[in-house]
Design a protein around this motif. Structure first.
Motif, short mmCIF file in Angstrom:
data_model
loop_
_atom_site.label_atom_id
_atom_site.label_comp_id
_atom_site.label_asym_id
_atom_site.label_seq_id
_atom_site.Cartn_x
_atom_site.Cartn_y
_atom_site.Cartn_z
N ALA A 7 0.84 -1.20 0.00
CA ALA A 7 0.00 0.00 0.00
C ALA A 7 0.87 1.24 0.00
O ALA A 7 1.78 1.37 0.81
CB ALA A 7 -0.92 0.00 1.21
N THR A 11 -2.00 4.81 -4.01
CA THR A 11 -3.00 3.75 -4.22
C THR A 11 -4.25 3.97 -3.39
O THR A 11 -5.27 3.32 -3.61
CB THR A 11 -2.41 2.37 -3.88
OG1 THR A 11 -2.06 2.33 -2.49
CG2 THR A 11 -1.18 2.08 -4.73
N GLN A 12 -4.19 4.88 -2.43
CA GLN A 12 -5.34 5.14 -1.55
C GLN A 12 -6.03 6.46 -1.88
O GLN A 12 -6.89 6.91 -1.12
CB GLN A 12 -4.85 5.13 -0.10
CG GLN A 12 -4.18 3.82 0.29
CD GLN A 12 -3.54 3.88 1.66
OE1 GLN A 12 -4.21 4.21 2.65
NE2 GLN A 12 -2.26 3.58 1.75
#
Length: 396
Positions: A7, A11-12
């Motif tokens: 992560a 990606t968030q």
């Protein structure tokens, strides 16, 4: 068990999730796009990605329609080649329809849209650039051993190296750039193929060659890669003016940049590799079709042989701050005295000399030059001293 991308901040991002949702799901329920290329590769290496690219089985017009229905603005940046750019709050994303090559000639490719992810991966240059990631699960799809190559810091062509270079000759320079940035373990097949086909670089546009060369030179330390390019007679095809000695001297400049806290600069590295002759610099700049600013800087720095320990401030006044910093770095001098210095303007105009009784013409220009030279030599004193200098130069 499937490999998963660690992560990362990007990606968030909420805007990326909204983008993926707008594109919808395929018949298998999976997202209609996957992250691919540099963002995936860099994230696996723990490096903040510069930009984000995605691949999709959707056609460009369909991509634009779906995103616009979701209120996401798009630009058809390369729609003829299948690429659409989505403008998001936290940065743009390029989405390219899956493709496969139909024909190539070493300079450009004719492509057609594909429906299989593997077909799209097969047309990419290196295994480490052909890693795809599901945007929701972060599962990695590796079709050609890119994960193993990345772990070994090995830059390897997908398939036969010679065939991939024949498809696009620029891949020779791209190979060396990626090797300088990521590689430690050399791939013998890639090295041999680049050397064998080096002459094909002559058929490329000068702008493409210049772009790749500058990208390579701007890396933290391209010395070892440049030496290999020179020894394998690759560098001589695009920069025949460079000698092995010049490359071996490059670490001195790199060390000087670090000591001065100055970021690497590609054009400065090129200045270091070329002979200190303005005519050579101008010829290289013209051949590579560099920008006007790059040409002027290259030519200015090439005149550094005449510095002979010149005062840094005087050098900056005559040549400009950027050129002076480069010349000082290349001569082994400390540029600190002029970092952030505001170059002063001579507080005297020709009209003032005329008003003192000197006839407009060559005499005014001569007096102005003499006063300016003395002003520089005295360390740029204020106007009162300049007027004193003027008085001493006026005819009796």
């Amino acid at each position: 068990m499937a490999e998963v991308l660690p992560a990362a901040h990007w990606t968030q991002r909420e805007d990326l999730a909204r983008l993926i949702d707008a594109l919808g799901n395929g018949p298998d329920g999976a997202a209609q796009a996957r992250w691919v290329g540099g963002a995936v590769r860099d994230s696996l290496l723990g490096v903040e990605p510069y930009d984000i690219d995605a691949a999709t089985p959707l056609k460009p017009r369909d991509v634009m329609a779906r995103l616009e229905r979701a209120g996401i603005r798009t630009i058809p940046t390369g729609i003829d080649h299948g690429t659409v750019t989505a403008l998001l709050p936290d940065g743009k994303v390029e989405l390219t329809t899956l493709r496969r090559d139909v024909s190539t000639d070493g300079r450009r490719a004719t492509v057609e849209y594909a429906s299989e992810w593997r077909d799209d991966a097969a047309r990419r240059d290196f295994t480490i650039n052909a890693l795809y990631v599901d945007p929701r699960t972060l599962e990695i799809f590796d079709y050609f051993g890119g994960l193993d190559d990345l772990a070994a810091r090995r830059v390897r062509f997908i398939g036969d190296a010679r065939q991939r270079i024949r498809e696009d000759h620029l891949r020779i320079l791209r190979y060396y750039r990626f090797q300088a940035r990521f590689g430690s373990g050399l791939d013998p097949e890639a090295e041999e193929a680049c050397a064998e086909l080096a002459a094909t670089l002559k058929g490329l546009s000068r702008e493409r060659v210049a772009m790749e060369l500058l990208n390579l030179l701007g890396l933290p330390d391209p010395t070892d890669t440049l030496l290999r390019m020179y020894q394998r007679e690759v560098l001589g095809v695009v920069l025949p003016e460079v000698t092995q000695q010049a490359i071996e001297n490059l670490p001195g400049l790199i060390a000087a940049e670090k000591a001065a806290g100055i970021a690497p600069l590609a054009i400065r590295r090129m200045e270091a590799l070329l002979p200190p002759l303005p005519t050579v610099a101008e010829g290289v700049a013209a051949r590579l079709r560099l920008s006007r600013a790059q040409r002027e800087r290259l030519s200015c720095v090439a005149a550094r042989q005449c510095d002979d320990g010149a005062d840094p401030h005087a050098l900056a006044y005559r040549c400009g701050l950027d050129c002076a910093v480069d010349r000082l770095l290349l001569s082994g001098s400390d540029p600190a005295p002029i970092m952030g210095w505001a170059i002063p303007e001579l507080p005297l105009k020709g009209g003032e000399i005329v008003r003192r009784g000197v006839k407009a013409g060559p005499d005014v220009a001569r007096i102005l030059r003499t006063v300016e030279a003395r002003w520089i030599a005295e360390g740029f004193p204020g106007r009162e001293r300049v007027l004193d200098l003027l008085e001493s130069e006026l005819p009796a």
